[in-house]
Design a protein around this motif. Structure first.
Motif, PDB file in Angstrom:
ATOM      1  N   ILE A 114      38.622  50.134  32.547  1.00 54.25           N
ATOM      2  CA  ILE A 114      37.521  49.174  32.596  1.00 54.25           C
ATOM      3  C   ILE A 114      37.812  47.985  33.500  1.00 54.25           C
ATOM      4  N   ASP A 115      39.062  47.536  33.543  1.00 58.99           N
ATOM      5  CA  ASP A 115      39.385  46.419  34.433  1.00 58.99           C
ATOM      6  C   ASP A 115      39.293  46.833  35.901  1.00 58.99           C
ATOM      7  N   GLN A 116      39.668  48.074  36.196  1.00 59.99           N
ATOM      8  CA  GLN A 116      39.532  48.570  37.562  1.00 59.99           C
ATOM      9  C   GLN A 116      38.058  48.750  37.916  1.00 59.99           C
ATOM     10  N   TYR A 117      37.279  49.217  36.956  1.00 64.91           N
ATOM     11  CA  TYR A 117      35.825  49.328  37.146  1.00 64.91           C
ATOM     12  C   TYR A 117      35.239  47.977  37.559  1.00 64.91           C
ATOM     13  N   ALA A 118      35.670  46.925  36.866  1.00 70.36           N
ATOM     14  CA  ALA A 118      35.187  45.585  37.196  1.00 70.36           C
ATOM     15  C   ALA A 118      35.598  45.189  38.614  1.00 70.36           C
ATOM     16  N   GLU A 119      36.850  45.469  38.972  1.00 73.97           N
ATOM     17  CA  GLU A 119      37.320  45.116  40.317  1.00 73.97           C
ATOM     18  C   GLU A 119      36.553  45.881  41.391  1.00 73.97           C
ATOM     19  N   ASP A 120      36.224  47.130  41.105  1.00 75.84           N
ATOM     20  CA  ASP A 120      35.480  47.936  42.075  1.00 75.84           C
ATOM     21  C   ASP A 120      34.073  47.372  42.289  1.00 75.84           C
ATOM     22  N   LEU A 121      33.415  46.975  41.199  1.00 76.69           N
ATOM     23  CA  LEU A 121      32.095  46.362  41.333  1.00 76.69           C
ATOM     24  C   LEU A 121      32.186  45.056  42.119  1.00 76.69           C
ATOM     25  N   LYS A 122      33.206  44.256  41.818  1.00 85.05           N
ATOM     26  CA  LYS A 122      33.390  42.987  42.536  1.00 85.05           C
ATOM     27  C   LYS A 122      33.567  43.241  44.031  1.00 85.05           C
ATOM     28  N   TYR A 123      34.330  44.280  44.363  1.00 80.84           N
ATOM     29  CA  TYR A 123      34.578  44.589  45.771  1.00 80.84           C
ATOM     30  C   TYR A 123      33.278  44.948  46.482  1.00 80.84           C
ATOM     31  N   MET A 124      32.471  45.794  45.856  1.00 74.39           N
ATOM     32  CA  MET A 124      31.218  46.198  46.487  1.00 74.39           C
ATOM     33  C   MET A 124      30.300  45.007  46.700  1.00 74.39           C
ATOM     34  N   ILE A 125      30.241  44.126  45.711  1.00 70.81           N
ATOM     35  CA  ILE A 125      29.416  42.924  45.842  1.00 70.81           C
ATOM     36  C   ILE A 125      29.938  42.039  46.962  1.00 70.81           C
ATOM     37  N   SER A 126      31.269  41.913  47.043  1.00 72.16           N
ATOM     38  CA  SER A 126      31.876  41.024  48.029  1.00 72.16           C
ATOM     39  C   SER A 126      31.589  41.463  49.459  1.00 72.16           C
ATOM     40  N   LEU A 127      31.407  42.753  49.670  1.00 75.72           N
ATOM     41  CA  LEU A 127      31.132  43.231  51.020  1.00 75.72           C
ATOM     42  C   LEU A 127      29.835  42.636  51.572  1.00 75.72           C
ATOM     43  N   VAL A 128      28.906  42.355  50.696  1.00 79.71           N
ATOM     44  CA  VAL A 128      27.636  41.760  51.115  1.00 79.71           C
ATOM     45  C   VAL A 128      27.711  40.236  51.100  1.00 79.71           C
ATOM     46  N   GLN A 129      28.483  39.682  50.175  1.00 79.93           N
ATOM     47  CA  GLN A 129      28.510  38.230  49.991  1.00 79.93           C
ATOM     48  C   GLN A 129      29.521  37.505  50.876  1.00 79.93           C
ATOM     49  N   SER A 130      30.597  38.176  51.255  1.00 76.58           N
ATOM     50  CA  SER A 130      31.668  37.499  51.982  1.00 76.58           C
ATOM     51  C   SER A 130      31.342  37.359  53.470  1.00 76.58           C
ATOM     52  N   GLN A 131      31.522  36.155  54.008  1.00 77.85           N
ATOM     53  CA  GLN A 131      31.271  35.926  55.420  1.00 77.85           C
ATOM     54  C   GLN A 131      32.265  36.663  56.313  1.00 77.85           C
ATOM     55  N   ASP A 132      33.394  37.065  55.758  1.00 79.93           N
ATOM     56  CA  ASP A 132      34.395  37.789  56.542  1.00 79.93           C
ATOM     57  C   ASP A 132      34.126  39.292  56.604  1.00 79.93           C
ATOM     58  N   SER A 133      33.143  39.744  55.856  1.00 82.12           N
ATOM     59  CA  SER A 133      32.851  41.176  55.791  1.00 82.12           C
ATOM     60  C   SER A 133      31.946  41.603  56.938  1.00 82.12           C
ATOM     61  N   GLU A 134      32.174  42.803  57.458  1.00 80.92           N
ATOM     62  CA  GLU A 134      31.287  43.330  58.498  1.00 80.92           C
ATOM     63  C   GLU A 134      29.942  43.740  57.924  1.00 80.92           C
ATOM     64  N   HIS A 135      29.792  43.666  56.588  1.00 81.54           N
ATOM     65  CA  HIS A 135      28.523  43.969  55.932  1.00 81.54           C
ATOM     66  C   HIS A 135      27.851  42.704  55.402  1.00 81.54           C
ATOM     67  N   TYR A 136      28.371  41.550  55.798  1.00 87.26           N
ATOM     68  CA  TYR A 136      27.856  40.276  55.281  1.00 87.26           C
ATOM     69  C   TYR A 136      26.364  40.157  55.532  1.00 87.26           C
ATOM     70  N   SER A 137      25.627  39.868  54.461  1.00 88.43           N
ATOM     71  CA  SER A 137      24.174  39.779  54.571  1.00 88.43           C
ATOM     72  C   SER A 137      23.665  38.808  53.506  1.00 88.43           C
ATOM     73  N   PRO A 138      23.669  37.517  53.794  1.00 89.45           N
ATOM     74  CA  PRO A 138      23.324  36.516  52.779  1.00 89.45           C
ATOM     75  C   PRO A 138      21.896  36.609  52.262  1.00 89.45           C
ATOM     76  N   ASP A 139      21.019  37.259  53.013  1.00 90.06           N
ATOM     77  CA  ASP A 139      19.638  37.391  52.572  1.00 90.06           C
ATOM     78  C   ASP A 139      19.404  38.616  51.695  1.00 90.06           C
ATOM     79  N   THR A 140      20.417  39.455  51.541  1.00 92.98           N
ATOM     80  CA  THR A 140      20.274  40.652  50.725  1.00 92.98           C
ATOM     81  C   THR A 140      20.359  40.303  49.240  1.00 92.98           C
TER      82      THR A 140
END
Length: 313
Positions: free
Chosen positions: A164-190
């Motif tokens: 379950i803790d890894q599940y949480a980290e995996d969800l956080k990672y997917m969210i971060s790809l959209v939220q992080s300015q350093d990500s190549e998937h960064y999309s603040p309007d999404t």
């Protein structure tokens, strides 16, 4: 369809706003491009993969019907995946908004494109229909829905089990790809929406396991802890969630009350095919929950109730 011709063998960077087909005849390359609608992307396991079936009222099929002429609804469901295996492919699922993770230049403003007339501005000028009745330029992914947890919550001896803790980290990672300015998937309007895993029908799961002489791999109380964890992650990341597990429990409880049943395992098979996959009733519950959540959180994402044809007189 807009066609451009060039002798350059260079290709354009991939963007999520333009569909592209390229062909080469006698050394001359033709690139055909057309604008797309804004995108709603659903990323999940088999409950997402199977949700394109309109016969079963698949919730993705219902979303596609609901958003027709408004957004393109993409199904990225992967049968058998948990959040960790999804993490391995998410970079190929999400649209890229930058050339690379270390470059803050959006793809739409690439300064040294081999075909400078293929900028977003040029295509917009050639495709003037920017209102809701015809496709326009899609600059961002409008809504990302993430739906994992059912396979993660299997018993530890299962190959698909994800702690379950890894599940949480995996969800956080997917969210971060959209939220992080350093990500190549960064999309603040999404907008991001997390769906909790649905309920599990323990009785059906136990019956199927017995018929196969195996141990049940799912238990509803285990899946509930993963649903709670998904909500915890969503709140911490300041993204929206849809609590499908609790919603289905409430519907099942109402069903038992209506038939005066005290059997706590009663009623789940009204909404699940095999104890884990949503049937037509379960899919409709999820679609209605998504509709309510989107309407309450982002009313601007609800389609117009009337979209008449333009006046041609």
């Amino acid at each position: 369809m807009i066609a451009y011709h060039t002798h350059s063998q260079s290709t354009l960077p991939h963007t999520n706003s333009l569909a592209r087909r390229q062909s080469t005849v006698n050394g001359s390359t033709s690139i055909y491009m057309y604008p797309t609608y804004d995108v709603l992307l659903v990323f999940g396991d088999s409950n997402t993969q199977f949700a394109n079936d309109p016969v079963k009222n698949g919730f993705v099929a219902q979303l596609a019907e609901f958003y027709q002429r408004q957004m393109d609804v993409l199904n990225r469901g992967f049968r058998g995946y948990n959040a960790s295996s999804a993490r391995q492919v998410v970079n190929d699922v999400l649209p890229k908004t930058k050339i690379n993770s270390g470059n803050a230049t959006p793809l739409f403003n690439v300064p040294q494109s081999p075909l400078p007339d293929l900028s977003a501005r040029a295509v917009q000028a050639l495709w003037p229909y920017q209102k809701r009745n015809l496709p326009g330029i899609s600059n961002v992914l409008r809504l990302l829905i993430i739906f994992f947890g059912t396979n993660d919550s299997r018993i530890p001896s299962s190959k698909a089990y994800n702690p379950i803790d890894q599940y949480a980290e995996d969800l956080k990672y997917m969210i971060s790809l959209v939220q992080s300015q350093d990500s190549e998937h960064y999309s603040p309007d999404t907008k991001i929406l997390i769906i909790t895993p649905p309920v599990v029908g323990d009785r059906v799961i136990q019956q199927l396991a017995k018929s196969r002489n195996t141990e049940p791999e799912w238990y509803n109380n285990r899946t509930k802890t993963y649903a709670d964890k998904a909500i915890e992650v969503a709140k911490a990341a300041n993204v929206t969630y849809a609590d499908l597990h609790t919603t289905m429990e409430d519907v099942v409880a109402d069903y038992r009350k209506n038939i005066s049943s005290t059997d706590e395992l009663e009623g789940y098979d009204n909404y699940l095919i095999d104890g884990i996959h949503l049937n037509a009733n379960g899919s409709t519950i999820l679609f209605n929950l998504l509709h309510e959540t989107i309407a309450n959180t982002w009313p601007e994402l609800i389609p117009l109730t009337s979209d008449p044809a333009p006046n041609t007189t």
